[in-house]
Design an enzyme around this catalytic site. Structure first.
Site, PDB file in Angstrom:
ATOM      1  N   ASN A 115     -31.686  57.437 -14.934  1.00 61.92           N
ATOM      2  CA  ASN A 115     -31.136  56.293 -15.680  1.00 61.92           C
ATOM      3  C   ASN A 115     -30.111  55.554 -14.823  1.00 61.92           C
ATOM      4  O   ASN A 115     -29.467  56.155 -13.958  1.00 61.92           O
ATOM      5  CB  ASN A 115     -30.451  56.795 -16.956  1.00 61.92           C
ATOM      6  CG  ASN A 115     -29.890  55.656 -17.804  1.00 61.92           C
ATOM      7  OD1 ASN A 115     -30.553  54.627 -18.001  1.00 61.92           O
ATOM      8  ND2 ASN A 115     -28.679  55.823 -18.296  1.00 61.92           N
TER       9      ASN A 115
ATOM     10  N   LEU B  10     -32.105  56.871 -27.075  1.00 57.96           N
ATOM     11  CA  LEU B  10     -32.008  58.227 -26.547  1.00 57.96           C
ATOM     12  C   LEU B  10     -33.420  58.700 -26.185  1.00 57.96           C
ATOM     13  O   LEU B  10     -34.378  58.422 -26.907  1.00 57.96           O
ATOM     14  CB  LEU B  10     -31.420  59.128 -27.639  1.00 57.96           C
ATOM     15  CG  LEU B  10     -30.806  60.456 -27.218  1.00 57.96           C
ATOM     16  CD1 LEU B  10     -29.668  60.248 -26.238  1.00 57.96           C
ATOM     17  CD2 LEU B  10     -30.301  61.208 -28.446  1.00 57.96           C
TER      18      LEU B  10
ATOM     19  N   HIS C 202     -26.630  53.260 -15.414  1.00 56.27           N
ATOM     20  CA  HIS C 202     -25.635  52.839 -16.399  1.00 56.27           C
ATOM     21  C   HIS C 202     -24.680  51.858 -15.720  1.00 56.27           C
ATOM     22  O   HIS C 202     -24.211  52.124 -14.608  1.00 56.27           O
ATOM     23  CB  HIS C 202     -24.871  54.054 -16.937  1.00 56.27           C
ATOM     24  CG  HIS C 202     -23.968  53.684 -18.069  1.00 56.27           C
ATOM     25  ND1 HIS C 202     -24.439  53.466 -19.343  1.00 56.27           N
ATOM     26  CD2 HIS C 202     -22.641  53.428 -18.111  1.00 56.27           C
ATOM     27  CE1 HIS C 202     -23.421  53.114 -20.120  1.00 56.27           C
ATOM     28  NE2 HIS C 202     -22.322  53.078 -19.405  1.00 56.27           N
TER      29      HIS C 202
ATOM     30  N   ASP D 128     -25.813  59.477 -21.338  1.00 54.16           N
ATOM     31  CA  ASP D 128     -25.009  59.208 -20.139  1.00 54.16           C
ATOM     32  C   ASP D 128     -24.262  60.422 -19.582  1.00 54.16           C
ATOM     33  O   ASP D 128     -23.153  60.299 -19.075  1.00 54.16           O
ATOM     34  CB  ASP D 128     -23.968  58.099 -20.435  1.00 54.16           C
ATOM     35  CG  ASP D 128     -24.625  56.829 -20.930  1.00 54.16           C
ATOM     36  OD1 ASP D 128     -25.749  56.547 -20.488  1.00 54.16           O
ATOM     37  OD2 ASP D 128     -24.020  56.131 -21.750  1.00 54.16           O
TER      38      ASP D 128
ATOM     39  N   ASN E  81     -34.098  44.928 -13.585  1.00 55.41           N
ATOM     40  CA  ASN E  81     -34.199  46.161 -12.789  1.00 55.41           C
ATOM     41  C   ASN E  81     -35.654  46.609 -12.642  1.00 55.41           C
ATOM     42  O   ASN E  81     -36.065  47.014 -11.556  1.00 55.41           O
ATOM     43  CB  ASN E  81     -33.356  47.278 -13.413  1.00 55.41           C
ATOM     44  CG  ASN E  81     -31.896  47.148 -13.067  1.00 55.41           C
ATOM     45  OD1 ASN E  81     -31.485  47.480 -11.968  1.00 55.41           O
ATOM     46  ND2 ASN E  81     -31.111  46.619 -13.984  1.00 55.41           N
TER      47      ASN E  81
ATOM     48  N   GLU F 165     -26.882  46.762  -8.818  1.00 55.98           N
ATOM     49  CA  GLU F 165     -28.120  47.387  -9.297  1.00 55.98           C
ATOM     50  C   GLU F 165     -29.289  47.028  -8.381  1.00 55.98           C
ATOM     51  O   GLU F 165     -30.092  47.886  -8.004  1.00 55.98           O
ATOM     52  CB  GLU F 165     -28.404  46.942 -10.738  1.00 55.98           C
ATOM     53  CG  GLU F 165     -27.368  47.488 -11.703  1.00 55.98           C
ATOM     54  CD  GLU F 165     -27.595  47.118 -13.158  1.00 55.98           C
ATOM     55  OE1 GLU F 165     -27.122  47.860 -14.019  1.00 55.98           O
ATOM     56  OE2 GLU F 165     -28.221  46.073 -13.439  1.00 55.98           O
TER      57      GLU F 165
ATOM     58  N   GLY G 293     -35.342  43.086 -18.120  1.00 57.47           N
ATOM     59  CA  GLY G 293     -36.262  43.668 -17.149  1.00 57.47           C
ATOM     60  C   GLY G 293     -35.995  43.323 -15.700  1.00 57.47           C
ATOM     61  O   GLY G 293     -36.879  43.492 -14.854  1.00 57.47           O
TER      62      GLY G 293
HETATM   63  C1  GAR Z   1     -28.619  46.879 -16.810  1.00 52.27           C
HETATM   64  O1  GAR Z   1     -27.389  46.326 -16.434  1.00 52.27           O
HETATM   65  C2  GAR Z   1     -28.486  48.372 -17.011  1.00 52.27           C
HETATM   66  O2  GAR Z   1     -27.544  48.958 -16.154  1.00 52.27           O
HETATM   67  C3  GAR Z   1     -28.046  48.444 -18.442  1.00 52.27           C
HETATM   68  O3  GAR Z   1     -28.773  47.461 -19.107  1.00 52.27           O
HETATM   69  C4  GAR Z   1     -29.032  46.375 -18.197  1.00 52.27           C
HETATM   70  C5  GAR Z   1     -30.504  46.046 -18.287  1.00 52.27           C
HETATM   71  O4  GAR Z   1     -30.792  44.879 -17.586  1.00 52.27           O
HETATM   72  N1  GAR Z   1     -28.285  49.755 -18.991  1.00 52.27           N
HETATM   73  C6  GAR Z   1     -27.522  50.300 -19.931  1.00 52.27           C
HETATM   74  O5  GAR Z   1     -26.574  49.728 -20.432  1.00 52.27           O
HETATM   75  C7  GAR Z   1     -27.926  51.704 -20.350  1.00 52.27           C
HETATM   76  N2  GAR Z   1     -26.922  52.315 -21.152  1.00 52.27           N
HETATM   77  P1  GAR Z   1     -32.287  44.554 -17.181  1.00 52.27           P
HETATM   78  O6  GAR Z   1     -33.153  44.716 -18.432  1.00 52.27           O
HETATM   79  O7  GAR Z   1     -32.256  43.125 -16.743  1.00 52.27           O
HETATM   80  O8  GAR Z   1     -32.708  45.485 -16.083  1.00 52.27           O
END
Ligand code: GAR
Length: 191
Positions: A105, A90, A107, A148, A17, A177, A15
């Site tokens: 989203n 998905l 990625h 994606d 992000n 990010e 979490g």
């Molecule tokens: C992030 O790095 C995001 O880009 C990735 O998961 C992580 C979540 O981190 N998303 C994917 O891989 C989607 N295919 P977070 O829970 O600490 O934000």
């Protein structure tokens, strides 16, 4: 004053992000994070939501794919946009229909490279290091019904050096990010 634009954040894990987006908009009157939805019972994202004072709800597979439970909740919260911040399932068809071009989203790679089913989080960084890539990055995109593959809104790059590990690449990606995801959301929802 116009009503604020309401964002629902969906996540599955740590979490970071979700927290960064929530903090970015916290003092704003034109945008509000109205809820955080998660699909792993013990996800740390729930704790972060609590600390931020944002309503968080857990929903399981059935709620997403066999009923309209999640959609009903989004509607009850009057969410205008859905933000996927580390959400690893998905997006259900009914949500895509209810939020056309309104699901964003992030990625952790330069799509179309290292995308698709099973390519998430550390799996992506491991694949990037194993392939001796010289650069990687983030892709922020609109979600359609393929993993994606929706329209790209933004990409940012970082270098990968021979001594990088999946963990060090992850750290670089998290910095990108943090720097860009909230800003790109801000721009996109105000277009
Ligand atoms: C992030 O790095 C995001 O880009 C990735 O998961 C992580 C979540 O981190 N998303 C994917 O891989 C989607 N295919 P977070 O829970 O600490 O934000």
């Amino acid at each position: 004053m116009k009503n604020p634009i309401r964002l629902a954040i969906l996540g599955s894990g740590n979490g970071t992000n979700a927290q960064q987006i929530s903090e970015y908009f916290i003092a704003r009157t034109d945008v509000e994070v109205c809820c955080i939805i998660y699909n792993k019972r013990d996800a740390y994202i729930a704790e972060r939501a609590k600390n931020l004072g944002i309503e968080a709800r857990y929903f399981g597979r059935k709620d997403f794919y066999e009923t309209t439970t999640v959609l009903d909740y989004l509607r009850a919260k009057k969410a205008d946009w859905v933000i996927l911040a580390g959400f690893l399932w998905l997006v259900p068809e009914n949500m895509l229909e209810a939020y056309p071009n309104r699901i964003i989203n992030i990625h952790p790679a330069l799509l179309p490279k290292y995308g698709g089913k099973g390519m998430y989080g550390h799996h992506v960084h491991e694949a990037v290091v194993a392939a001796h890539e010289k650069e990687t990055g983030i892709t922020i995109h609109i979600v359609d019904n393929h993993y994606d593959q929706g329209t790209t809104l933004f990409q940012a790059r970082c270098k990968v050096t021979p001594d990088d590990t999946p963990e060090s690449v992850a750290a670089k990606i998290h910095l990108l990010e943090k720097e860009y995801f909230p800003r790109v959301i801000d721009e996109t929802i105000h277009r």
